[in-house]
Design a protein around this motif. Structure first.
Motif, PDB file in Angstrom:
ATOM      1  N   SER A  26      45.995  35.450  37.407  1.00 56.67           N
ATOM      2  CA  SER A  26      45.934  35.381  38.860  1.00 56.67           C
ATOM      3  C   SER A  26      44.484  35.374  39.348  1.00 56.67           C
ATOM      4  O   SER A  26      44.128  34.633  40.260  1.00 56.67           O
ATOM      5  CB  SER A  26      46.694  36.582  39.438  1.00 56.67           C
ATOM      6  N   ASP A  30      42.042  32.613  41.603  1.00 60.07           N
ATOM      7  CA  ASP A  30      41.326  32.967  42.836  1.00 60.07           C
ATOM      8  C   ASP A  30      39.850  32.550  42.803  1.00 60.07           C
ATOM      9  O   ASP A  30      39.237  32.368  43.844  1.00 60.07           O
ATOM     10  CB  ASP A  30      41.403  34.473  43.074  1.00 60.07           C
TER      11      ASP A  30
ATOM     12  N   TYR B  20      40.406  40.621  42.071  1.00 59.17           N
ATOM     13  CA  TYR B  20      39.575  39.678  42.824  1.00 59.17           C
ATOM     14  C   TYR B  20      38.868  40.380  43.987  1.00 59.17           C
ATOM     15  O   TYR B  20      37.694  40.142  44.263  1.00 59.17           O
ATOM     16  CB  TYR B  20      40.443  38.529  43.345  1.00 59.17           C
ATOM     17  N   ARG B  61      48.917  39.902  41.727  1.00 56.38           N
ATOM     18  CA  ARG B  61      47.650  40.626  41.828  1.00 56.38           C
ATOM     19  C   ARG B  61      47.932  42.120  41.719  1.00 56.38           C
ATOM     20  O   ARG B  61      48.668  42.669  42.534  1.00 56.38           O
ATOM     21  CB  ARG B  61      46.990  40.341  43.171  1.00 56.38           C
TER      22      ARG B  61
END
Lengths: 270, 95
Positions: A26, A30, B20, B61
């Motif tokens: 994931s 990004d 992230y 996530r």
């Protein structure tokens, strides 16, 4: 580049991939990965592989009378690991990353702050497990947290952290010493036993119970007698604020290393 | 360069974040971009030490939360950094 990094991530150990592959994937979606990121992942793969594989050369060097210089050992080890990594990949040890639909299992949750522990594990055979637990030595890299008058105190690694030991109606909950720091009211440092014939550094390990009223009882000690006696008599004078779990007072188990070092005394005298 | 584990603990100090978000946050407050390998290597070490833990999430996530032990470690490291900074500044003035 993204595909290359995904391929590189397959070189991680299986346990790592099972735990982190989905979210790592994931993350790659990004970001805009670069060649530097590919090198970064490959470097981390190597680091993980090196730290998870036992070092046979170092074991050999320690066991034999042959003297190997550390750079030689390191160099041979690095080459050996690289060869092993290639062989492992070649024989198909590397398995595909799980698809996005596979939810990686979460690891056992770490304990929350003491008053909010909700996931303590319960061991029905507590006494058997408890008696089989050694008093663990502290991390050698760790520095004594408190140093004065010839002693230092370290918190110990607790393999059973979060466990609940039950004996009849009594429950002992295992908390790390660091978490207990917020609750300590009085700490008495042991006195270095000057009458001992052992002037070097000595470590003793102490397991103690914090009663419901915050007073401390030493359960087990490990180490030479004059030092364990000094540590026991000091730690039994410690006082904590009463500890609670789910709004009920409870008894808490923890362990510390007490390090006696004559150099601490000499440094203080300078 | 600062230890990435400390940067991650500092990033999580004000709330849960996924990988992230941690990476972006560190880039903003420290001007350092952690590579994906460094980031997840550090996350793995922090989880093993019990300084952060994964929070349940339906998304791919995976958010993380700093634990009490992690907070204590962060405070200890920041105090150490503060001492280094003070000492360094004082000595540079004296030089």
């Amino acid at each position: 580049m993204r595909t290359l990094i995904r391929w590189a991530a397959r070189l991680y150990p299986e346990a790592w991939r099972n735990r982190y592959a989905a979210e790592f994937d994931s993350l790659l979606d990004d970001i805009s990965p670069s060649l530097g990121d590919l090198c970064n992942v490959l470097g981390d793969v190597l680091r993980v592989r090196v730290t998870t594989v036992a070092d046979p050369l170092l074991t050999l060097a320690a066991a034999s009378s042959m003297t190997l210089r550390p750079p030689v050992v390191l160099s041979l080890t690095a080459h050996g690991l690289m060869i092993a990594l290639v062989l492992v990949a070649a024989v198909g040890y590397v398995t595909p990353m799980p698809s996005h639909r596979v939810v990686a299992p979460l690891p056992p949750p770490a304990p929350d702050p003491p008053l909010q522990v909700t996931d303590a594990r319960v061991f029905p055979n507590a006494l058997t497990l408890y008696s089989s637990l050694p008093l663990m030595p502290a991390n050698e890299d760790a520095l004594p947290l408190y140093v004065a008058d010839g002693v230092g105190i370290n918190f110990l690694a607790l393999p059973d952290i979060g466990a609940v030991y039950q004996q009849g109606n009594t429950e002992w909950r295992v908390w790390p010493g660091q978490a207990l720091e917020a609750f300590i009211v009085r700490r008495v440092l042991p006195e270095y036993p000057h009458d001992t014939n052992n002037p070097g550094a000595v470590s003793v390990f102490v397991e103690y119970l914090i009663r419901r009223d915050g007073s401390v009882k030493v359960l087990r000690t490990s180490g030479p007698t004059p030092f364990t006696t000094a540590a026991r008599s000091a730690i039994e004078q410690w006082i904590y604020r009463p500890l609670g779990y789910e709004n009920r007072h409870c008894e808490v188990l923890s362990r510390v290393e007490v390090r006696f070092d004559s150099e601490f005394v000499q440094n203080e005298m300078r | 360069m600062l230890d990435p584990t400390i940067l991650i603990l500092a990033s999580l100090a004000d709330g849960d974040k996924h990988g992230y978000a941690i990476m972006e946050d560190i880039q903003v407050f420290a001007g350092i971009r952690l590579g994906p390998g460094t980031l997840y290597g550090a996350i793995c070490r922090l989880e093993k030490r019990g300084w952060i833990r994964a929070v349940k999430s339906e998304s791919r996530r995976q958010p993380y939360r700093i634990t009490a032990e992690g907070s204590l470690e962060l405070k200890k490291q920041l105090a150490l950094f503060g001492q280094v900074v003070r000492t360094g500044n004082r000595r540079m003035k004296e030089a």
